[in-house]
Design a protein around this motif. Structure first.
Motif, mmCIF file in Angstrom:
data_model
loop_
_atom_site.group_PDB
_atom_site.id
_atom_site.type_symbol
_atom_site.label_atom_id
_atom_site.label_comp_id
_atom_site.label_asym_id
_atom_site.label_seq_id
_atom_site.Cartn_x
_atom_site.Cartn_y
_atom_site.Cartn_z
ATOM 1 N N GLU A 282 0.823 -1.217 0.000
ATOM 2 C CA GLU A 282 0.000 0.000 0.000
ATOM 3 C C GLU A 282 0.859 1.271 0.000
ATOM 4 O O GLU A 282 0.404 2.333 -0.424
ATOM 5 C CB GLU A 282 -0.923 0.000 1.225
ATOM 6 N N ASN A 283 2.101 1.147 0.477
ATOM 7 C CA ASN A 283 3.000 2.295 0.595
ATOM 8 C C ASN A 283 4.393 1.914 0.074
ATOM 9 O O ASN A 283 5.366 1.889 0.838
ATOM 10 C CB ASN A 283 3.093 2.751 2.051
ATOM 11 N N PRO A 284 4.489 1.611 -1.217
ATOM 12 C CA PRO A 284 5.749 1.054 -1.730
ATOM 13 C C PRO A 284 6.950 1.983 -1.567
ATOM 14 O O PRO A 284 8.064 1.502 -1.315
ATOM 15 C CB PRO A 284 5.441 0.779 -3.207
ATOM 16 N N GLU A 285 6.754 3.289 -1.697
ATOM 17 C CA GLU A 285 7.902 4.196 -1.583
ATOM 18 C C GLU A 285 8.467 4.184 -0.168
ATOM 19 O O GLU A 285 9.690 4.144 0.027
ATOM 20 C CB GLU A 285 7.496 5.615 -1.990
ATOM 21 N N GLU A 286 7.589 4.210 0.837
ATOM 22 C CA GLU A 286 8.072 4.162 2.220
ATOM 23 C C GLU A 286 8.703 2.809 2.524
ATOM 24 O O GLU A 286 9.715 2.726 3.226
ATOM 25 C CB GLU A 286 6.942 4.456 3.198
ATOM 26 N N ALA A 287 8.106 1.746 1.988
ATOM 27 C CA ALA A 287 8.681 0.409 2.197
ATOM 28 C C ALA A 287 10.079 0.326 1.588
ATOM 29 O O ALA A 287 11.004 -0.249 2.191
ATOM 30 C CB ALA A 287 7.772 -0.652 1.587
ATOM 31 N N LEU A 288 10.252 0.907 0.408
ATOM 32 C CA LEU A 288 11.576 0.923 -0.216
ATOM 33 C C LEU A 288 12.572 1.701 0.634
ATOM 34 O O LEU A 288 13.727 1.281 0.795
ATOM 35 C CB LEU A 288 11.490 1.527 -1.610
ATOM 36 N N ASP A 289 12.143 2.823 1.195
ATOM 37 C CA ASP A 289 13.019 3.586 2.081
ATOM 38 C C ASP A 289 13.502 2.712 3.239
ATOM 39 O O ASP A 289 14.689 2.739 3.605
ATOM 40 C CB ASP A 289 12.285 4.802 2.651
ATOM 41 N N ILE A 290 12.569 1.964 3.812
ATOM 42 C CA ILE A 290 12.894 1.129 4.966
ATOM 43 C C ILE A 290 13.903 0.046 4.590
ATOM 44 O O ILE A 290 14.897 -0.172 5.290
ATOM 45 C CB ILE A 290 11.603 0.512 5.549
ATOM 46 N N LEU A 299 21.971 -1.894 -2.319
ATOM 47 C CA LEU A 299 20.608 -1.995 -2.828
ATOM 48 C C LEU A 299 20.307 -0.818 -3.740
ATOM 49 O O LEU A 299 20.397 0.349 -3.338
ATOM 50 C CB LEU A 299 19.609 -2.038 -1.669
ATOM 51 N N ASP A 300 19.952 -1.134 -4.975
ATOM 52 C CA ASP A 300 19.599 -0.128 -5.975
ATOM 53 C C ASP A 300 18.091 0.114 -5.946
ATOM 54 O O ASP A 300 17.301 -0.833 -6.040
ATOM 55 C CB ASP A 300 20.036 -0.610 -7.365
ATOM 56 N N ARG A 301 17.683 1.365 -5.844
ATOM 57 C CA ARG A 301 16.264 1.655 -5.653
ATOM 58 C C ARG A 301 15.411 1.203 -6.833
ATOM 59 O O ARG A 301 14.338 0.623 -6.631
ATOM 60 C CB ARG A 301 16.055 3.151 -5.398
ATOM 61 N N GLU A 302 15.861 1.456 -8.055
ATOM 62 C CA GLU A 302 15.039 1.074 -9.200
ATOM 63 C C GLU A 302 14.875 -0.438 -9.267
ATOM 64 O O GLU A 302 13.769 -0.951 -9.509
ATOM 65 C CB GLU A 302 15.649 1.581 -10.498
ATOM 66 N N LYS A 303 15.946 -1.152 -9.056
ATOM 67 C CA LYS A 303 15.872 -2.612 -9.087
ATOM 68 C C LYS A 303 14.951 -3.122 -7.989
ATOM 69 O O LYS A 303 14.110 -4.006 -8.212
ATOM 70 C CB LYS A 303 17.277 -3.206 -8.953
ATOM 71 N N GLU A 304 15.095 -2.584 -6.770
ATOM 72 C CA GLU A 304 14.271 -3.048 -5.648
ATOM 73 C C GLU A 304 12.802 -2.658 -5.850
ATOM 74 O O GLU A 304 11.898 -3.397 -5.455
ATOM 75 C CB GLU A 304 14.801 -2.477 -4.327
#
Length: 362
Positions: A282-290, A299-304
């Protein structure tokens, strides 16, 4: 002599009048009401003091959180978003748990570490957990967060391979393990003889398919096709789950003793990680930050971000939506058992009811 008598008579008359007047004055005094006695109003009695309120009881001290650890089967990445988010958003704490998440790696086996008591919980593949049961390692699986096993086969988009029938006559590169076992099961289930493909052991390197040395490659759908696309090689992926071989992965397990002695802790872990996955999608951007904050150098943000989107398909199957993220079905364990017996070398009878428990979903 006459004058004296007249004075006497007058005197007598005056005395009579005086006596009458005196008598009348006494009557008036008797009839007049006596003045009412004047009394001061009685002073009001002082009000009784309000009783002192009883002091509020001291609040019960919050129980100490239960300290446990969770061992991952691989290095930190979005494959474990549910666990990392549960820690960061306080879902473990709300269940009364203090959870330490330990990474996995090439030489780190979560099954061995949990069995030895070094970690309380672990995540691993369901096939490996069946082999542990065959070796009488007393473990209990309580959730499978990837309802759809991501083991798969990849072809490049421009290869012309669009169906399973197109596999015939092609070169397939494979690494031993779950994706290869599931690939063989998928082909057999759909009437394709594996011997009609040229089989080449290549390990986990993407280079052979990118340079055309092989036409197909066994992969994890949540990772390797994304790496190929980021290098400019769009891919087509064939997932055995979608072709009738329904197995699961990313299984949460603990020892049998801990499962029996700490059911509330066990289900608290299951609930918290499930909530973590819900939040992540539901909150993919915040999950990626975590997740990226765990290992920002690797960890590469686009890949993750692409990986998290692919993982969503593995986690939120119709069964998961209906029964709960991480819930299990006996039929999927039966399929794992069948695949492991046919293609994985499992040759010991395993009581599946002793391998997993749906207690936390009942």
């Amino acid at each position: 002599m006459r004058r004296a008598k007249h004075w006497s008579t007058g005197l007598a008359l005056l005395l009579a009048v005086a006596m009458v007047a005196a008598a009348c004055g006494d009557d008036e005094d008797a009839a007049a009401p006596e003045p009412a006695p004047t009394t001061e109003p009685a002073p009001e009695a002082p009000a009784e003091p309000e009783p002192e309120p009883e002091p509020a009881p001291e609040p019960e001290p919050a129980p100490e959180p239960v300290s446990v650890s969770l061992r991952l089967p691989w290095f930190p990445n979005t494959q474990f978003s549910g666990s990392y988010v549960a820690a960061a958003k306080g879902y473990f704490a709300e269940e009364g748990l203090a959870v330490t998440i330990n990474p996995g790696g090439f030489d780190v086996n979560s099954i061995t570490l949990v069995a030895a008591g070094s970690d309380t919980f672990g995540l691993h593949d369901t096939g490996s957990l069946l082999f542990a049961a065959a070796e009488d390692i007393p473990l209990m699986t309580v959730a499978t967060y990837f309802h759809k096993h991501p083991g798969a086969v990849m072809a490049l988009a421009d290869s012309g391979i669009e169906t399973l029938e197109d596999f015939v006559g092609k070169r397939i590169g494979f690494a031993e393990g779950g994706p290869w076992q599931l690939t063989q099961a998928m082909l057999a289930k759909n009437g394709i003889d594996i011997d009609d493909l040229e089989q080449v052991a290549i390990g986990f390197d993407l280079a052979p398919i990118l340079d055309g040395s092989v036409d197909l490659k066994t992969v994890f759908a949540t990772n390797e096709p994304i790496l190929a696309e980021l290098q400019g090689f769009p891919a087509r992926v064939f997932v055995p789950y979608d072709y009738g071989v329904e197995t699961s992965a990313n299984a949460l397990f603990t020892t049998m003793d801990y499962f029996e002695d700490n059911p509330e802790v066990v289900c608290g872990m299951v609930r918290a990680i499930s909530r973590g996955w819900e939040f992540a999608f539901e909150n993919p951007e915040e999950a990626l930050d975590i997740v990226i904050a765990i290992d920002p150098e690797n960890l590469d943000r686009e890949k993750e971000a692409r990986s998290l989107e692919a993982i969503k398909d593995a986690v939120l199957t119709p069964d998961a939506v209906a029964d709960g993220i991480g819930s299990m079905k006996h039929s999927r364990w039966e399929t794992v058992d069948e695949v492991m017996r046919t293609y994985g070398g499992l040759d010991v009878d395993v009581d599946l009811d002793s391998v997993y428990s749906a207690m936390c979903y009942s």
